[in-house]
Design a protein around this motif. Structure first.
Motif, mmCIF file in Angstrom:
data_model
loop_
_atom_site.group_PDB
_atom_site.id
_atom_site.type_symbol
_atom_site.label_atom_id
_atom_site.label_comp_id
_atom_site.label_asym_id
_atom_site.label_seq_id
_atom_site.Cartn_x
_atom_site.Cartn_y
_atom_site.Cartn_z
ATOM 1 N N GLN A 61 7.893 -11.359 11.205
ATOM 2 C CA GLN A 61 8.739 -12.542 11.324
ATOM 3 C C GLN A 61 10.193 -12.089 11.329
ATOM 4 N N PRO A 62 11.110 -12.999 11.647
ATOM 5 C CA PRO A 62 12.530 -12.616 11.606
ATOM 6 C C PRO A 62 12.986 -12.120 10.232
ATOM 7 N N THR A 63 12.311 -12.534 9.172
ATOM 8 C CA THR A 63 12.688 -12.110 7.815
ATOM 9 C C THR A 63 11.933 -10.866 7.350
ATOM 10 N N SER A 64 11.154 -10.245 8.236
ATOM 11 C CA SER A 64 10.366 -9.063 7.870
ATOM 12 C C SER A 64 11.255 -7.855 7.602
ATOM 13 N N ARG A 65 10.892 -7.117 6.560
ATOM 14 C CA ARG A 65 11.519 -5.830 6.252
ATOM 15 C C ARG A 65 10.446 -4.906 5.707
ATOM 16 N N LEU A 66 10.743 -3.618 5.715
ATOM 17 C CA LEU A 66 9.887 -2.638 5.044
ATOM 18 C C LEU A 66 10.490 -2.444 3.658
ATOM 19 N N SER A 67 9.695 -2.675 2.631
ATOM 20 C CA SER A 67 10.241 -2.642 1.276
ATOM 21 C C SER A 67 10.714 -1.252 0.862
ATOM 22 N N CYS A 68 10.239 -0.217 1.546
ATOM 23 C CA CYS A 68 10.723 1.137 1.246
ATOM 24 C C CYS A 68 12.177 1.317 1.659
ATOM 25 N N GLN A 69 12.663 0.449 2.523
ATOM 26 C CA GLN A 69 14.032 0.552 3.014
ATOM 27 C C GLN A 69 14.992 -0.381 2.286
ATOM 28 N N LEU A 70 14.476 -1.151 1.347
ATOM 29 C CA LEU A 70 15.293 -2.075 0.560
ATOM 30 C C LEU A 70 15.645 -1.407 -0.758
ATOM 31 N N GLY A 127 7.015 5.874 1.388
ATOM 32 C CA GLY A 127 8.404 5.434 1.487
ATOM 33 C C GLY A 127 9.231 6.172 2.506
ATOM 34 N N SER A 128 8.597 6.841 3.452
ATOM 35 C CA SER A 128 9.358 7.610 4.444
ATOM 36 C C SER A 128 9.592 6.849 5.743
ATOM 37 N N CYS A 129 9.347 5.554 5.740
ATOM 38 C CA CYS A 129 9.594 4.701 6.904
ATOM 39 C C CYS A 129 8.815 5.176 8.129
ATOM 40 N N SER A 130 7.525 5.473 7.911
ATOM 41 C CA SER A 130 6.708 5.910 9.042
ATOM 42 C C SER A 130 5.401 5.120 9.159
ATOM 43 N N CYS A 131 5.275 4.065 8.373
ATOM 44 C CA CYS A 131 4.141 3.152 8.514
ATOM 45 C C CYS A 131 4.696 1.756 8.243
ATOM 46 N N ALA A 132 3.883 0.778 8.190
ATOM 47 C CA ALA A 132 4.383 -0.568 7.867
ATOM 48 C C ALA A 132 3.533 -1.187 6.763
ATOM 49 N N THR A 133 3.000 -0.344 5.875
ATOM 50 C CA THR A 133 2.116 -0.858 4.834
ATOM 51 C C THR A 133 2.885 -1.333 3.596
ATOM 52 N N CYS A 134 4.189 -1.456 3.729
ATOM 53 C CA CYS A 134 5.011 -2.032 2.658
ATOM 54 C C CYS A 134 5.793 -3.229 3.192
ATOM 55 N N HIS A 135 5.251 -3.855 4.207
ATOM 56 C CA HIS A 135 5.874 -4.993 4.897
ATOM 57 C C HIS A 135 6.032 -6.178 3.951
ATOM 58 N N VAL A 136 7.260 -6.683 3.866
ATOM 59 C CA VAL A 136 7.537 -7.878 3.072
ATOM 60 C C VAL A 136 8.396 -8.834 3.888
ATOM 61 N N TYR A 137 8.439 -10.067 3.414
ATOM 62 C CA TYR A 137 9.360 -11.062 3.954
ATOM 63 C C TYR A 137 10.473 -11.227 2.928
ATOM 64 N N LEU A 138 11.706 -11.012 3.380
ATOM 65 C CA LEU A 138 12.875 -11.092 2.512
ATOM 66 C C LEU A 138 13.559 -12.419 2.785
ATOM 67 N N GLU A 139 13.630 -13.258 1.772
ATOM 68 C CA GLU A 139 14.257 -14.553 1.957
ATOM 69 C C GLU A 139 15.701 -14.356 2.391
ATOM 70 N N GLY A 140 16.123 -15.167 3.369
ATOM 71 C CA GLY A 140 17.408 -15.001 4.037
ATOM 72 C C GLY A 140 18.608 -14.900 3.138
ATOM 73 N N VAL A 162 0.825 -1.206 0.000
ATOM 74 C CA VAL A 162 0.000 0.000 0.000
ATOM 75 C C VAL A 162 0.860 1.257 0.000
ATOM 76 N N ALA A 163 1.930 1.264 0.792
ATOM 77 C CA ALA A 163 2.873 2.385 0.850
ATOM 78 C C ALA A 163 2.193 3.698 1.233
ATOM 79 N N GLU A 164 1.416 3.678 2.300
ATOM 80 C CA GLU A 164 0.680 4.863 2.741
ATOM 81 C C GLU A 164 1.558 6.083 2.962
ATOM 82 N N CYS A 165 2.757 5.880 3.505
ATOM 83 C CA CYS A 165 3.614 7.027 3.818
ATOM 84 C C CYS A 165 4.507 7.422 2.647
#
Length: 105
Positions: A79-88, A42-55, A37-40
């Motif tokens: 999960q341990p593999t969770s990231r915000l896709s705006c930060q990748l 890409g400013s790292c102030s929400c978590a609507t771009c939550h993804v799981y990044l394979e290790g 969704v990316a509500e913010c």
């Protein structure tokens, strides 16, 4: 241009060319993929771009900042593999990266 594979909540798989310097979130939003969704914006102030990044791909990106970790701490389904896709941020070595969009993103 690096190809990023997105597995979206309905289970479909989308392979998208994402220019180096853009975020994984940008690649999804610019290609109208469902789930991020990316509500913010890409400013790292929400978590609507939550993804799981394979290790195996984790080392291709910078480590999560304290701000990102804090947001993920409260994200539904984190999960341990969770990231915000705006930060990748995609680099030339990211070709073949695979992310799974969190169902609640």
């Amino acid at each position: 241009m690096p190809e990023i594979t997105y597995v979206v909540p309905d289970g479909s798989v989308h392979v998208v060319d994402v220019p180096a310097g853009q975020s994984v979130m940008d690649g999804s939003v610019r290609n109208n993929l469902p789930g991020i969704v990316a509500e913010c914006g890409g400013s790292c102030s929400c978590a609507t771009c939550h993804v799981y990044l394979e290790g195996e791909f984790a080392d291709l990106f910078d480590e999560a900042t304290d701000e990102e970790r804090e947001l993920l701490e409260y994200a539904e389904g984190a999960q341990p593999t969770s990231r915000l896709s705006c930060q990748l941020i995609v680099t030339g070595s990211c070709d073949g990266v695979r992310v799974t969009v969190a169902p609640e993103a």
